[in-house]
Design an enzyme around this catalytic site. Structure first.
Site, PDB file in Angstrom:
ATOM      1  N   LYS A  69      36.702 -32.430 -35.059  1.00  0.00           N
ATOM      2  CA  LYS A  69      36.962 -33.870 -34.884  1.00  0.00           C
ATOM      3  C   LYS A  69      38.374 -34.154 -34.364  1.00  0.00           C
ATOM      4  O   LYS A  69      38.581 -35.050 -33.564  1.00  0.00           O
ATOM      5  CB  LYS A  69      36.664 -34.642 -36.174  1.00  0.00           C
ATOM      6  CG  LYS A  69      37.657 -34.481 -37.266  1.00  0.00           C
ATOM      7  CD  LYS A  69      37.337 -35.353 -38.471  1.00  0.00           C
ATOM      8  CE  LYS A  69      38.378 -35.045 -39.536  1.00  0.00           C
ATOM      9  NZ  LYS A  69      37.961 -35.143 -40.883  1.00  0.00           N
TER      10      LYS A  69
ATOM     11  N   LEU B 142      49.046 -21.115 -26.566  1.00  0.00           N
ATOM     12  CA  LEU B 142      49.092 -20.623 -25.185  1.00  0.00           C
ATOM     13  C   LEU B 142      48.700 -21.704 -24.182  1.00  0.00           C
ATOM     14  O   LEU B 142      48.841 -21.511 -22.971  1.00  0.00           O
ATOM     15  CB  LEU B 142      48.171 -19.403 -25.035  1.00  0.00           C
ATOM     16  CG  LEU B 142      48.680 -18.145 -25.732  1.00  0.00           C
ATOM     17  CD1 LEU B 142      47.669 -17.022 -25.611  1.00  0.00           C
ATOM     18  CD2 LEU B 142      50.017 -17.704 -25.137  1.00  0.00           C
TER      19      LEU B 142
ATOM     20  N   LYS C 207      55.548 -25.523 -43.688  1.00  0.00           N
ATOM     21  CA  LYS C 207      54.872 -26.819 -43.863  1.00  0.00           C
ATOM     22  C   LYS C 207      55.659 -27.647 -44.873  1.00  0.00           C
ATOM     23  O   LYS C 207      56.429 -27.100 -45.668  1.00  0.00           O
ATOM     24  CB  LYS C 207      53.454 -26.581 -44.378  1.00  0.00           C
ATOM     25  CG  LYS C 207      52.530 -26.041 -43.279  1.00  0.00           C
ATOM     26  CD  LYS C 207      51.082 -26.042 -43.698  1.00  0.00           C
ATOM     27  CE  LYS C 207      50.196 -25.617 -42.555  1.00  0.00           C
ATOM     28  NZ  LYS C 207      49.768 -26.715 -41.690  1.00  0.00           N
TER      29      LYS C 207
ATOM     30  N   LEU D   5      38.765 -29.224 -37.279  1.00  0.00           N
ATOM     31  CA  LEU D   5      39.201 -28.867 -35.923  1.00  0.00           C
ATOM     32  C   LEU D   5      38.355 -29.603 -34.883  1.00  0.00           C
ATOM     33  O   LEU D   5      38.864 -30.135 -33.897  1.00  0.00           O
ATOM     34  CB  LEU D   5      39.077 -27.349 -35.710  1.00  0.00           C
ATOM     35  CG  LEU D   5      39.433 -26.886 -34.305  1.00  0.00           C
ATOM     36  CD1 LEU D   5      40.943 -26.869 -34.117  1.00  0.00           C
ATOM     37  CD2 LEU D   5      38.871 -25.511 -34.003  1.00  0.00           C
TER      38      LEU D   5
ATOM     39  N   HIS E  77      50.280 -17.930 -33.266  1.00  0.00           N
ATOM     40  CA  HIS E  77      51.015 -18.845 -32.387  1.00  0.00           C
ATOM     41  C   HIS E  77      52.434 -18.345 -32.048  1.00  0.00           C
ATOM     42  O   HIS E  77      52.815 -18.255 -30.883  1.00  0.00           O
ATOM     43  CB  HIS E  77      51.149 -20.228 -33.035  1.00  0.00           C
ATOM     44  CG  HIS E  77      49.843 -20.871 -33.380  1.00  0.00           C
ATOM     45  ND1 HIS E  77      48.692 -20.671 -32.672  1.00  0.00           N
ATOM     46  CD2 HIS E  77      49.506 -21.753 -34.362  1.00  0.00           C
ATOM     47  CE1 HIS E  77      47.707 -21.380 -33.194  1.00  0.00           C
ATOM     48  NE2 HIS E  77      48.177 -22.044 -34.225  1.00  0.00           N
TER      49      HIS E  77
HETATM   50  N1  LIG Z   1      41.954 -27.692 -38.357  1.00  0.00           N
HETATM   51  C1  LIG Z   1      42.926 -27.332 -37.533  1.00  0.00           C
HETATM   52  O1  LIG Z   1      43.892 -28.064 -37.271  1.00  0.00           O
HETATM   53  C2  LIG Z   1      42.878 -25.999 -36.876  1.00  0.00           C
HETATM   54  C3  LIG Z   1      41.904 -25.071 -37.187  1.00  0.00           C
HETATM   55  N2  LIG Z   1      41.851 -23.881 -36.530  1.00  0.00           N
HETATM   56  C4  LIG Z   1      40.819 -22.896 -36.823  1.00  0.00           C
HETATM   57  O2  LIG Z   1      39.550 -23.446 -36.501  1.00  0.00           O
HETATM   58  C5  LIG Z   1      38.562 -22.956 -37.382  1.00  0.00           C
HETATM   59  C6  LIG Z   1      37.873 -24.133 -38.048  1.00  0.00           C
HETATM   60  O3  LIG Z   1      38.856 -24.858 -38.763  1.00  0.00           O
HETATM   61  P1  LIG Z   1      38.546 -26.224 -39.517  1.00  0.00           P
HETATM   62  O4  LIG Z   1      37.720 -27.118 -38.686  1.00  0.00           O
HETATM   63  O5  LIG Z   1      39.847 -26.705 -40.021  1.00  0.00           O
HETATM   64  O6  LIG Z   1      37.681 -25.711 -40.742  1.00  0.00           O
HETATM   65  P2  LIG Z   1      36.721 -26.501 -41.705  1.00  0.00           P
HETATM   66  O7  LIG Z   1      37.013 -26.019 -43.085  1.00  0.00           O
HETATM   67  O8  LIG Z   1      36.752 -27.962 -41.465  1.00  0.00           O
HETATM   68  O9  LIG Z   1      35.318 -25.878 -41.307  1.00  0.00           O
HETATM   69  C7  LIG Z   1      34.559 -26.270 -40.174  1.00  0.00           C
HETATM   70  C8  LIG Z   1      33.102 -26.402 -40.578  1.00  0.00           C
HETATM   71  O10 LIG Z   1      32.618 -25.118 -40.957  1.00  0.00           O
HETATM   72  C9  LIG Z   1      31.711 -25.215 -42.031  1.00  0.00           C
HETATM   73  N3  LIG Z   1      32.226 -24.388 -43.128  1.00  0.00           N
HETATM   74  C10 LIG Z   1      33.371 -24.549 -43.819  1.00  0.00           C
HETATM   75  N4  LIG Z   1      33.521 -23.563 -44.729  1.00  0.00           N
HETATM   76  C11 LIG Z   1      32.462 -22.773 -44.604  1.00  0.00           C
HETATM   77  C12 LIG Z   1      32.031 -21.591 -45.241  1.00  0.00           C
HETATM   78  N5  LIG Z   1      32.764 -21.020 -46.207  1.00  0.00           N
HETATM   79  N6  LIG Z   1      30.868 -21.027 -44.862  1.00  0.00           N
HETATM   80  C13 LIG Z   1      30.138 -21.585 -43.873  1.00  0.00           C
HETATM   81  N7  LIG Z   1      30.510 -22.710 -43.232  1.00  0.00           N
HETATM   82  C14 LIG Z   1      31.633 -23.294 -43.576  1.00  0.00           C
HETATM   83  C15 LIG Z   1      31.657 -26.681 -42.423  1.00  0.00           C
HETATM   84  O11 LIG Z   1      30.521 -27.259 -41.801  1.00  0.00           O
HETATM   85  P3  LIG Z   1      29.105 -27.432 -42.510  1.00  0.00           P
HETATM   86  O12 LIG Z   1      29.307 -27.330 -43.975  1.00  0.00           O
HETATM   87  O13 LIG Z   1      28.648 -28.791 -42.062  1.00  0.00           O
HETATM   88  O14 LIG Z   1      28.294 -26.359 -41.934  1.00  0.00           O
HETATM   89  C16 LIG Z   1      32.900 -27.276 -41.792  1.00  0.00           C
HETATM   90  O15 LIG Z   1      32.710 -28.619 -41.417  1.00  0.00           O
HETATM   91  C17 LIG Z   1      39.283 -22.042 -38.356  1.00  0.00           C
HETATM   92  O16 LIG Z   1      39.183 -20.734 -37.889  1.00  0.00           O
HETATM   93  C18 LIG Z   1      40.729 -22.517 -38.270  1.00  0.00           C
HETATM   94  O17 LIG Z   1      41.639 -21.512 -38.569  1.00  0.00           O
HETATM   95  C19 LIG Z   1      42.740 -23.583 -35.528  1.00  0.00           C
HETATM   96  C20 LIG Z   1      43.713 -24.463 -35.173  1.00  0.00           C
HETATM   97  C21 LIG Z   1      43.901 -25.724 -35.825  1.00  0.00           C
HETATM   98  O1  LIG Z   2      46.636 -23.566 -35.873  1.00  0.00           O
HETATM   99  C1  LIG Z   2      47.186 -24.436 -36.521  1.00  0.00           C
HETATM  100  O2  LIG Z   2      48.000 -25.279 -35.891  1.00  0.00           O
HETATM  101  C2  LIG Z   2      48.344 -26.528 -36.465  1.00  0.00           C
HETATM  102  C3  LIG Z   2      49.569 -27.019 -35.688  1.00  0.00           C
HETATM  103  O3  LIG Z   2      49.222 -27.213 -34.347  1.00  0.00           O
HETATM  104  P1  LIG Z   2      50.153 -28.141 -33.429  1.00  0.00           P
HETATM  105  O4  LIG Z   2      49.584 -27.998 -32.080  1.00  0.00           O
HETATM  106  O5  LIG Z   2      50.050 -29.533 -33.986  1.00  0.00           O
HETATM  107  O6  LIG Z   2      51.539 -27.624 -33.554  1.00  0.00           O
HETATM  108  C4  LIG Z   2      48.652 -26.391 -37.927  1.00  0.00           C
HETATM  109  O7  LIG Z   2      48.844 -27.672 -38.494  1.00  0.00           O
HETATM  110  C5  LIG Z   2      47.500 -25.691 -38.624  1.00  0.00           C
HETATM  111  O8  LIG Z   2      47.862 -25.425 -39.969  1.00  0.00           O
HETATM  112  C6  LIG Z   2      47.156 -24.398 -37.972  1.00  0.00           C
HETATM  113  O9  LIG Z   2      45.911 -23.926 -38.478  1.00  0.00           O
END
Ligand SMILES: NC(=O)C1=CN([C@@H]2O[C@H](COP(=O)(O)OP(=O)(O)OC[C@H]3O[C@@H](n4cnc5c(N)ncnc54)[C@H](OP(=O)(O)O)[C@@H]3O)[C@@H](O)[C@H]2O)C=CC1
Ligand SMILES: O=C1O[C@H](COP(=O)(O)O)[C@@H](O)[C@H](O)[C@H]1O
Length: 528
Positions: free
Chosen positions: A45, A216, A362, A43, A276
């Site tokens: 990056k 939102l 998906k 998220l 969402h």
């Molecule tokens: N990716 C997306 O497109 C979206 C994500 N989100 C939400 O954002 C949040 C982060 O998502 P996302 O970036 O995809 O998640 P990641 O799995 O990439 O986790 C983010 C960072 O958290 C640390 N991490 C991962 N798993 C664990 C663990 N079990 N315990 C402790 N640290 C951990 C890692 O960093 P390190 O190991 O370096 O500490 C990792 O780089 C989530 O709540 C997700 O639902 C919401 C919308 C879209």
């Molecule tokens: O929250 C999330 O949203 C993305 C989709 O977001 P969008 O703005 O590109 O529609 C989704 O891919 C992801 O699984 C989910 O965690």
């Protein structure tokens, strides 16, 4: 607006003055630190840093008073983090020529601190770095602002919040503050979400907590209330007397793509629908709020959620795309749905009997998110229009943002036939010069920066577009019984082919609920 050349152009009009939007402009003087926790993740990056970059490029983040910190366990240097995110920083419209230079300057604002999420040591070093920066800016203690963005799995929110509270708080006595932004899904069910809320609620006041739902922040989602409550057209039609059914649809043409481990614990209902799509449903279905004050708007959303009836098992279709379990982080016997269609029913005067057909999936055949309001057939139809299809009002959230109304017209020409056509407001064409901000840009701006809203300066820190605690509770109440049944394996996911429409049963369910598909007519986004 003129159309002499056959092209639409947009005039600059004076902003509309809306009394209830006026709020006092209170300057905040201290410097701002934005701390992205989980900076090594997906998220951060893909969304958080790119949004910060765009805010920087548009002048909302200025190098003299904002600094950005990344924090995670991965041991990397400042430059390593900068290299990880560089490729995701896309050019801002109109600033393409200076992009490389802008990226270079923006990345210099970012510092990385490595540390655990549950130990004093890491958070003390983080606090030291932030304080050193605040000191370097001569920011008076108590006037600095600290925004902690938790781009992390929800399982680590409690220790992280505890550490922030113990070691990283700003003294807020001189206009400064500490705020936290938490991502969805907030919990796994009603009980865990309530527990999480209670844990965080002990540490932070509700106005300090921003539960983000990036839908939102999408342009056309933000337009929903304007559309409904500032237009005479819709007022008399928006009810059970005229509307047959409403679909709220999210489709992605790719699978879990390296996020299988996360996704398998949550599934499509927790990932997309509970947050969402339900937020979109609230804005479509709610009554007019007393004013645009965040609490008034959120009061109305809660009422809608509390009026949703328990979901019937017979009105749910779940699916899982073939190949989902090939991901080594997904168990071979996973029943986790990657697709769901369900019917939600709102038990109130406006919506009794109108099915809200919610669909998310998906690895489907297309990527789009839209709201499709289908009207009832015309009574006493002398043109036999049923063969052309029903009136529909479609709000295309993405891609190619648009609103269009499908309606029946006379076939142009000598014949006296009717044909289906559309009134089309396609944003790409109508607002050619306008930059439509990314959802995350807008919402991050809402958490902390000062900006112009409907012609008035107001201090950001506006929670209208964030989820309130009782709203979250009501949202989990709707889905928890179904989610528990799925977790226990009592409701099974049907297989569907990657690149398909999802299980056929889902289309049958929509049809059974009252949706009538128009055959032989497809809206195509206009090209410039
Ligand atoms: N990716 C997306 O497109 C979206 C994500 N989100 C939400 O954002 C949040 C982060 O998502 P996302 O970036 O995809 O998640 P990641 O799995 O990439 O986790 C983010 C960072 O958290 C640390 N991490 C991962 N798993 C664990 C663990 N079990 N315990 C402790 N640290 C951990 C890692 O960093 P390190 O190991 O370096 O500490 C990792 O780089 C989530 O709540 C997700 O639902 C919401 C919308 C879209
Ligand atoms: O929250 C999330 O949203 C993305 C989709 O977001 P969008 O703005 O590109 O529609 C989704 O891919 C992801 O699984 C989910 O965690």
């Amino acid at each position: 607006m003129g159309s002499g050349s056959g092209q639409w152009s947009v005039e600059n009009r004076a902003p509309v003055r809306t009394e209830s939007l006026v709020s006092e402009y209170v300057p905040e003087t201290g410097c701002l630190s934005i701390i992205v926790l989980g900076a090594s993740g997906d998220l951060a990056k893909k969304k958080t840093f790119p949004a910060l970059f765009h805010l920087y490029r548009q002048g909302f983040i200025q190098s003299q008073d904002v600094h950005i910190f990344g924090y995670a366990r991965t041991k990397i240097s400042d430059n390593d983090l900068r290299d990880r995110i560089r490729g995701y920083l896309t050019p801002c419209k109109g600033f393409e020529s200076t992009h490389e230079e802008d990226v270079g300057q923006f990345l210099q604002l970012i510092k990385y601190v490595a540390g655990a999420y549950d130990t004093e040591e890491g958070f003390r070093s983080l606090d030291k770095e932030i304080s050193a920066y605040e000191l370097s800016k001569n920011s008076t203690e108590g006037s600095s602002r600290r925004l902690f963005y938790l781009a992390l799995p929800p399982s680590v929110y409690p220790p992280v919040c505890k550490m922030i509270k113990s070691y990283c708080m700003n003294k807020s006595d001189l206009g400064g503050w500490t705020r936290i932004v938490v991502e969805k899904p907030f919990g796994r069910d009603l009980e865990s979400a309530e527990e999480l809320s209670a844990q965080i609620g002990e540490l932070f006041e509700e106005p300090q907590i921003y539960r983000i739902d990036h839908y939102l922040g999408k342009e056309l989602v933000q337009n929903l209330m304007v559309l409904r409550f500032a237009n005479r057209f819709f007022l008399p039609l928006w009810n059970r007397d005229n509307i047959s059914n409403i679909q709220i649809v999210f489709r992605e043409d790719f699978g879990t793509e390296g996020r299988g481990g996360y996704f398998d614990q949550y599934g499509i209902i927790r990932d997309i629908i509970q947050n969402h799509l339900l937020q979109v449903l609230c804005l479509v279905a709610m009554e007019k709020p007393v004013s645009l004050k965040p609490e008034h708007v959120r009061d109305e959303k809660v009422k809608v959620l509390q009026s949703v009836l328990p979901i019937e098992d017979s009105e749910v279709v779940l699916g899982q795309y073939e190949g989902y379990t090939d991901d080594p982080t997904v168990p071979d016997n996973s029943n986790t749905p990657t697709f769901a269609t369900m019917v939600l029913r709102i038990h109130n005067e406006r919506w009794e009997g109108v099915p809200f057909i919610i669909k998310a999936g998906k690895a489907l055949n297309s990527r789009k998110a839209e709201i499709r309001v289908q009207f009832k057939d015309v009574p006493g139809d002398i043109y036999k229009c049923k063969k052309q299809g029903r009136n529909e009002f479609v709000i295309r959230l993405q891609p190619s943002e648009a609103m269009y109304m499908k309606l029946t017209v006379k076939q142009p020409g000598l014949e006296m036939n009717t044909v289906q056509s559309e009134l089309d407001l396609s944003y790409g064409q109508r607002y050619q010069e306008t930059i439509i901000p990314e959802a995350y840009e807008r919402l991050i701006l809402d958490t902390n920066l000062t900006n112009l809203v409907y012609g008035f300066y107001r201090i950001r820190g506006d929670q209208q577009h964030f989820v309130r605690r009782d709203e979250l509770k009501a949202a989990w109440e709707i889905f928890t019984p179904l989610l528990h049944k799925i977790d226990r394996g009592e409701v099974k996911s049907l297989n569907y082919k990657t690149g398909s429409r999802g299980p056929e049963e889902a289309d049958k369910l929509a049809e059974k609920a009252g949706f009538v598909q128009t055959h032989g007519y497809i809206w195509i986004p206009p090209t410039l």
